[in-house]
Design a protein around this motif. Sequence first.
Motif, PDB file in Angstrom:
ATOM      1  N   ILE A   1       0.852  -1.182   0.000  1.00 46.58           N
ATOM      2  CA  ILE A   1       0.000   0.000   0.000  1.00 46.58           C
ATOM      3  C   ILE A   1       0.888   1.232   0.000  1.00 46.58           C
ATOM      4  O   ILE A   1       2.009   1.208   0.521  1.00 46.58           O
ATOM      5  N   THR A   2       0.407   2.301  -0.602  1.00 49.03           N
ATOM      6  CA  THR A   2       1.147   3.566  -0.562  1.00 49.03           C
ATOM      7  C   THR A   2       0.843   4.293   0.741  1.00 49.03           C
ATOM      8  O   THR A   2      -0.196   4.075   1.370  1.00 49.03           O
ATOM      9  N   PRO A   3       1.717   5.202   1.150  1.00 51.46           N
ATOM     10  CA  PRO A   3       1.326   6.144   2.201  1.00 51.46           C
ATOM     11  C   PRO A   3       0.194   7.040   1.690  1.00 51.46           C
ATOM     12  O   PRO A   3      -0.056   7.113   0.476  1.00 51.46           O
ATOM     13  N   PRO A   4      -0.495   7.758   2.578  1.00 51.45           N
ATOM     14  CA  PRO A   4      -1.465   8.761   2.126  1.00 51.45           C
ATOM     15  C   PRO A   4      -0.787   9.775   1.197  1.00 51.45           C
ATOM     16  O   PRO A   4       0.414  10.015   1.290  1.00 51.45           O
ATOM     17  N   ASP A   5      -1.564  10.385   0.327  1.00 52.17           N
ATOM     18  CA  ASP A   5      -0.987  11.251  -0.704  1.00 52.17           C
ATOM     19  C   ASP A   5      -0.186  12.421  -0.145  1.00 52.17           C
ATOM     20  O   ASP A   5       0.803  12.828  -0.747  1.00 52.17           O
ATOM     21  N   ASP A   6      -0.605  12.962   1.009  1.00 50.44           N
ATOM     22  CA  ASP A   6       0.160  14.093   1.530  1.00 50.44           C
ATOM     23  C   ASP A   6       1.475  13.656   2.179  1.00 50.44           C
ATOM     24  O   ASP A   6       2.272  14.490   2.606  1.00 50.44           O
ATOM     25  N   ILE A   7       1.712  12.339   2.216  1.00 49.37           N
ATOM     26  CA  ILE A   7       3.040  11.805   2.543  1.00 49.37           C
ATOM     27  C   ILE A   7       3.736  11.326   1.280  1.00 49.37           C
ATOM     28  O   ILE A   7       4.888  11.651   1.019  1.00 49.37           O
ATOM     29  N   LEU A   8       3.010  10.555   0.472  1.00 43.83           N
ATOM     30  CA  LEU A   8       3.589   9.967  -0.734  1.00 43.83           C
ATOM     31  C   LEU A   8       4.152  11.025  -1.683  1.00 43.83           C
ATOM     32  O   LEU A   8       5.300  10.926  -2.137  1.00 43.83           O
ATOM     33  N   LEU A   9       3.360  12.034  -1.988  1.00 44.17           N
ATOM     34  CA  LEU A   9       3.774  12.990  -3.019  1.00 44.17           C
ATOM     35  C   LEU A   9       4.978  13.831  -2.595  1.00 44.17           C
ATOM     36  O   LEU A   9       5.932  13.971  -3.371  1.00 44.17           O
ATOM     37  N   PRO A  10       4.998  14.404  -1.376  1.00 43.74           N
ATOM     38  CA  PRO A  10       6.221  15.112  -0.970  1.00 43.74           C
ATOM     39  C   PRO A  10       7.442  14.194  -0.878  1.00 43.74           C
ATOM     40  O   PRO A  10       8.549  14.590  -1.216  1.00 43.74           O
ATOM     41  N   LEU A  11       7.224  12.970  -0.412  1.00 35.55           N
ATOM     42  CA  LEU A  11       8.336  12.029  -0.298  1.00 35.55           C
ATOM     43  C   LEU A  11       8.896  11.689  -1.671  1.00 35.55           C
ATOM     44  O   LEU A  11      10.118  11.751  -1.890  1.00 35.55           O
ATOM     45  N   ARG A  12       8.025  11.370  -2.595  1.00 34.21           N
ATOM     46  CA  ARG A  12       8.450  10.943  -3.932  1.00 34.21           C
ATOM     47  C   ARG A  12       8.959  12.090  -4.791  1.00 34.21           C
ATOM     48  O   ARG A  12       9.957  11.960  -5.508  1.00 34.21           O
ATOM     49  N   ASP A  13       8.272  13.223  -4.717  1.00 32.87           N
ATOM     50  CA  ASP A  13       8.521  14.294  -5.674  1.00 32.87           C
ATOM     51  C   ASP A  13       9.424  15.407  -5.146  1.00 32.87           C
ATOM     52  O   ASP A  13       9.939  16.198  -5.939  1.00 32.87           O
ATOM     53  N   GLU A  14       9.629  15.467  -3.841  1.00 32.47           N
ATOM     54  CA  GLU A  14      10.438  16.544  -3.280  1.00 32.47           C
ATOM     55  C   GLU A  14      11.594  16.022  -2.425  1.00 32.47           C
ATOM     56  O   GLU A  14      12.755  16.320  -2.705  1.00 32.47           O
ATOM     57  N   ILE A  15      11.285  15.255  -1.392  1.00 31.25           N
ATOM     58  CA  ILE A  15      12.310  14.866  -0.424  1.00 31.25           C
ATOM     59  C   ILE A  15      13.358  13.954  -1.046  1.00 31.25           C
ATOM     60  O   ILE A  15      14.565  14.206  -0.950  1.00 31.25           O
TER      61      ILE A  15
END
Length: 876
Positions: free
Chosen positions: A486-500
């Motif tokens: 399962i993915t993390p919730p989007d407000d975790i997934l997207l910053p993690l994947r696309d920024e951090i």
Amino acid sequence: MKIIKSAYLFFASTLVCLFFAFPASAQQKYELNSDWFCANINEVKVGGAELSKPDFPVNQWMKATVPGTILTTLLDNKKVPDPFYGMNNELIKDIYHTGNAYYTYWFVKSFNQVAKGDEQIWLQFRGVNYKTEIYLNGKKVNAQVHEGMHLRQQYNITSLLAANGNNRLAVLVYPPDFPGNPNGGQGGDGTIAKGLTTQYTAGWDWIQPIRDRNTGIWDKVTIEKTKVVNLQNPHIVTLVPGKRSVDGLQQPAIIKASAELINTSFKPVTGTLLMTMAGKTSQIKVVLPANKNTEIQLPQLLLQNPKLWWPNGYGEQNLYPVKLQFITSTVSDEENLNVGVRQIETTFNTHTQSMETTINGQKIFIKGGNWIISDAMLRFSPERYDAEIRFHRDMNLNLIRIWGGAITERPEFYEACDKYGLLVFQDFWFSGDANGRWYDPLKKEDQWIRRKYPDNHQLVLTAAADQIKMIRNHASLAFWCGGNEITPPDDILLPLRDEILPKLDGTRTFIDFSNSDAMSVNTFGGNGDGPYGIQNPRTFWTNRTFPFNSEIGSVGVGDYESLKRFIPAANLIAPQYQGKVDSVWQYHKYIGYDQYIKPYGDVKNVQDFAQKAQLVNYNQYRALMEGFSAHMWDWYTGSIIWKTQNPWTALRGQMYDYYLDVNAALYGLKSGSEPLHIMLNPADSMITVVNNHFVSKRNLMVKAVAYDMAGKAHFLDQIFYEINPTTVKKCFSIKGAIEKLKQKDGLFIQLSLLDEKEQVLSENFYWLEDEDGTYRGLQRMDKTTLSIQPKVISKNKLEVKLTAPSNQPVAFFTRIALIDRQTNKRILPTFYSDNYVSIMPGTSKILSIDCNNVDLNNCEIEVYGWNVDRVSKAIF
């Protein structure tokens, strides 16, 4: 690479600084790992300010194990029984029933340290579960309570040190806020996932609940001395353009490096950041602003003719010592790392519909194992990590996946993977079970609520950034993954994947979740992984499954010696086919072998069951990896076995037990995963050779010989072949010969792959059932007697030559063990070049044995097999 400092700078006051960071190693750095004391919060009548005064008496408190959990401390003090033995775990109070205060403890430690001149003294915690309050010499260190198991801490304690050097540290450790109901669900009732902690501790289908939920100062506590500038979070990136060979002259590699420099003074500091690698340097002069953390990028370094790092089975694991220093008039701080020069990339294979991995431009067929955690009570050590990763190397695997319900693995784990060539697939801390992928009546809250776990999303992002910096310099780290199924919730997934990740790493593939279509397109239904449970060996060759399978596999019962270590004598009752299973076996998560044991004959007792289970283990995992390898680049780009180790005394999914004793699964997998391997397709009797190497193999002799139950040899065929790089070659079928010879008693088949000098490059030995699908011939085999000749090679190494008489049957499925002469117990861990071997009549086999810190004068070699009586042979 040594421990790395992490990154976030927060000044709680002009006296105390908090960083989520640690150095990889540093000048004058030491651990606070002894002489700790602890007491339950209910027994302590004063606060941290009083406890942290050097003269407060704690000599009557319980000695604490640090690093360690509270349960470990209680066990070490004999306050609880061993929870891994029998059903002792049921005798230990669970935090869900006692309330959190029962496992909330004060820890105190006295240490001697002063600061001289412009020295800065740093207190570092690499892992505490779950919340922490810290006091030193009567003063509060952390302005706010620290939260989060997967998040390091660092404090500048210079101004808090006692003038006479006699310091007292007091740490209050709280358990996870939501320990969860251990109701038998995967992660119990699921609420353990509301916090940033280990989900498995509420129980899973492979483990019983850990009663304290891993509460404690579970990882290293260190003191470090620097000068005014603290160098932390070095980041080394190696670029290896083009397609590289393993040997020969290499084109240059590009080395990029940066580091964070923390100026602790109230004025700018001028100095030089210097990196030294392979006798070459890169440096830059900088002016650091006062009281700030500044990231500095070094000029690129061009490394001529680099010695590259390769995964296990493809080349050497070369590592370069790298030193980074910040220099003013003297060295203010330095970090030392071991760096593997390699470049990891992924592409999408449109033929297989799955992710394909390349290292240094060469495609790698992934043969992996799933890893939970080294020890469910977090009793980690470099020695245990080294042994476990070495076992994975010996199994000819090239990847380990870290499952998302546990931790970000420790730097010492990654150091072992760097050393032995195991790529690492690192999940973040989510699971489909606790985080809401599936409906589950055992969960307290519904899927919509669980999908938002954990409660503090910003904490997850902060911890992810911290852990990325902790391990990103390791050559073995290959993939990041958002979570298990399962993915993390989007407000975790997207910053993690696309920024951090792009900012802090940027060199590795991120996979949203472990069985996503980006890794392996699921056209088969289900969850995108499995099957689980024992399979007929033919199915691995004939039934196509997920093209990059993140979880497949099941069994792993150890032999009788293994079972005796954690099952009481009264419960050593062999499971019967479709019969009742003893309660202790059930408690330790036994998976039934049932119809797969029955063809070997009715089970006589637990020893007989354990021996027959090893036959199933060997066949199961050899066939699994052979079936995947036979369809390399056609059906599959990789496979990851569920699972290759256990963090407690479970009865499933392991190639060696919790005590580091091997079972036959390890050697079946070792055979099936050979980089250059000869094998027999059980479905059509086609002899096949797989070549994982990057070069062709020419003039290879493929040879097949059959043996009947009396030991008589029947030559089948031998033909020369050439095999291209990273390909599979179908050679010839022996189906007709097998059908003619097998008859009613079954048959042995020995396959050999030889080079021009008639040296054996690969060998494989199969036992075939009779026409009724049973092994009546094995059950009626005559005994054979082996000659055993030990030979000491060096202090911790020896060879054992096993010779079978020419006039007796095959010495079938023979186990060797190194044992202590006085106790008659096995020396653990011990590493064998092969085991559960079969020796043909009139031939010999030489096995090497490697062990650490063992006096071989006090050891013997034990040998026994299916038709070989148990004997012991003195080494001297």
